[in-house]
Design an enzyme around this catalytic site. Structure first.
Site, PDB file in Angstrom:
ATOM      1  N   CYS A 106     -11.948  -0.347  -2.436  1.00 23.93           N
ATOM      2  CA  CYS A 106     -12.469  -1.275  -2.730  1.00 23.93           C
ATOM      3  C   CYS A 106     -13.980  -1.030  -3.019  1.00 23.93           C
ATOM      4  O   CYS A 106     -14.799  -1.239  -2.182  1.00 23.93           O
ATOM      5  CB  CYS A 106     -12.344  -2.617  -1.720  1.00 23.93           C
ATOM      6  SG  CYS A 106     -13.086  -4.392  -2.517  1.00 23.93           S
ATOM      7  N   CYS A 130     -12.811  -6.627   2.637  1.00 25.83           N
ATOM      8  CA  CYS A 130     -12.383  -5.256   2.602  1.00 25.83           C
ATOM      9  C   CYS A 130     -13.366  -4.303   3.499  1.00 25.83           C
ATOM     10  O   CYS A 130     -12.743  -3.570   4.176  1.00 25.83           O
ATOM     11  CB  CYS A 130     -12.202  -4.625   1.289  1.00 25.83           C
ATOM     12  SG  CYS A 130     -10.890  -5.339   0.214  1.00 25.83           S
ATOM     13  N   ASP A 183       0.496  -8.179  -6.639  1.00 24.43           N
ATOM     14  CA  ASP A 183      -0.017  -6.843  -5.972  1.00 24.43           C
ATOM     15  C   ASP A 183       0.976  -5.849  -6.817  1.00 24.43           C
ATOM     16  O   ASP A 183       2.181  -6.019  -6.625  1.00 24.43           O
ATOM     17  CB  ASP A 183       0.716  -7.123  -4.435  1.00 24.43           C
ATOM     18  CG  ASP A 183      -0.353  -5.670  -3.661  1.00 24.43           C
ATOM     19  OD1 ASP A 183      -0.336  -4.883  -4.299  1.00 24.43           O
ATOM     20  OD2 ASP A 183      -0.417  -6.039  -2.392  1.00 24.43           O
ATOM     21  N   ARG A 191       0.270  -2.243  -6.069  1.00 22.90           N
ATOM     22  CA  ARG A 191      -0.035  -1.295  -5.151  1.00 22.90           C
ATOM     23  C   ARG A 191       1.495  -0.504  -4.893  1.00 22.90           C
ATOM     24  O   ARG A 191       2.489  -1.331  -4.664  1.00 22.90           O
ATOM     25  CB  ARG A 191      -0.722  -1.500  -4.054  1.00 22.90           C
ATOM     26  CG  ARG A 191      -2.013  -2.126  -4.130  1.00 22.90           C
ATOM     27  CD  ARG A 191      -2.853  -2.305  -2.840  1.00 22.90           C
ATOM     28  NE  ARG A 191      -2.265  -3.452  -2.250  1.00 22.90           N
ATOM     29  CZ  ARG A 191      -2.720  -4.087  -1.340  1.00 22.90           C
ATOM     30  NH1 ARG A 191      -3.670  -3.575  -0.629  1.00 22.90           N
ATOM     31  NH2 ARG A 191      -2.264  -5.404  -0.681  1.00 22.90           N
TER      32      ARG A 191
END
Length: 358
Positions: A218, A231, A290, A292
């Site tokens: 991030c 983050c 998401d 990821r």
């Protein structure tokens, strides 16, 4: 001779081409141009080829556009005969949706397979571009690619969701504020994508569950101290806890913006300024909540000799994904830090829509 690129290298070349605005060809019979990097000259050249070009977007983006996504996850929007580059960009990019909500009526294709379009969307997502592509059917894909010196990509390879092998490159001692017994490991995937890092604190016992965190990069929070997310505090809090215990592994995965890249994350931030929450912003851009791939973290842990972890996370989905990837999570260790008046709504959305335990 072994100098020609293999399929992994061709996919990496295709991603680079799309980022630069260079078309690619899918061997199933389609010319593909990324909507984000398309220019007026290539759009005009596309028109000279005949046929009916389409702008393929994800089902998420189609929902915002009120376009029928007959293929579920994909909508194939017919390019109007008079469509200019500005029209393509307006359909692909939600930046001006509120100012100019009417993009249509949009005609979408119902018949035939959308596998080529699905493969093209997967490639532009992997290239960290907006998930929208202009496409045109080709009768002789291989011949067209050869005649125009374009990268030819097998459809099956573009659709393959397998994890690219990760290779350890180097590790070196790295004294840190939280522990002078720090070590940084660098891992590089075969597919030419971003490198990932493992920060090892102390000398963790490989036979026991290690205190671990999967931390997604991030830039705004970790480096700039952004107050829009938690983050940065989570990164420092996790390292601090590992330092206090004398051992741990923090995996720093280069999956900025939940896997959509920094530019798209900033697009999402701009949409949040218009009143959308973090999940709604992703959907308007055409992404899932998401994007990821936590298998990367599991693979790194295994390569480092760890089979079990005490996972520092507030996200039960991370626990499930680690377990499904062969890493035993013996304990979920909460990491509740960093809430402030700027990110209160963001954290509330993560709890309500993404299941985070806050």
């Amino acid at each position: 001779m072994g100098f020609a690129p293999d399929i992994t290298e061709r996919l990496a070349r295709a991603r680079a081409d799309l980022r630069m605005g260079v078309p690619i060809v899918l061997d199933g019979g389609a010319l593909v141009l990324a909507a984000e990097t398309l220019d007026a000259a290539r759009l005009a050249d596309l028109r000279t080829l005949g046929g009916v070009p389409v702008l393929a977007v994800t089902g998420r983006r189609a929902q915002t556009l009120k376009a029928r996504a007959y293929d579920g996850d994909i909508a194939r929007v017919v390019l109007p005969l008079d469509a200019k580059l500005s029209w393509v960009r307006a359909v692909a990019d939600p930046a001006d949706d509120l100012r100019s909500p009417m993009k249509g009526p949009l005609q979408t294709v119902r018949d035939g397979s959308a596998d080529l379009h699905r493969a093209a969307i997967a490639l532009v997502k992997a290239a960290r571009l907006l998930p929208a592509v202009v496409m045109l059917d080709l009768d002789d894909a291989a011949g067209f690619a050869q005649a125009n010196n374009l990268t030819l990509v097998p459809v099956d390879a573009a659709l393959d969701t397998g994890l690219s092998p990760l290779n350890p490159i180097i590790s070196a001692r790295l004294p840190l504020d939280v522990s002078e017994a720090g070590r940084l490991h660098i891992f590089r995937p075969d597919d030419g994508a971003e490198e990932h890092y493992a920060v090892e604190i102390g000398q963790p016992d490989r036979s026991k569950p290690v205190l671990s965190r999967l931390h997604s990069a991030c830039f705004t929070g970790d480096l700039l101290g952004s107050l829009k997310c938690d983050c940065g505090p989570q990164l420092r809090g996790a390292l601090g806890q590992m330092g206090a215990e004398g051992a741990g592994v923090l995996l720093y995965l280069n999956q900025e913006g939940r896997g959509i890249g920094l530019a798209n994350k900033m697009r999402a931030y701009s949409l949040q300024d218009q009143g959308f929450d973090t999940v709604e912003a992703n959907h308007r851009l055409g992404f899932e909540d998401d994007e990821r791939d936590f298998r990367i973290g599991a693979d790194i842990l295994k390569r480092m000799g760890f089979g079990a972890v005490r996972l520092l996370t507030n996200n039960p989905a991370k626990v499930a994904r680690m377990e499904s990837s062969g890493i035993n999570v013996t304990e979920r260790v909460p990491l509740k830090v960093g809430e402030n008046r700027h990110n209160h709504a963001y954290l509330a959305t993560k709890a309500a829509k993404s299941g985070h335990l806050l």
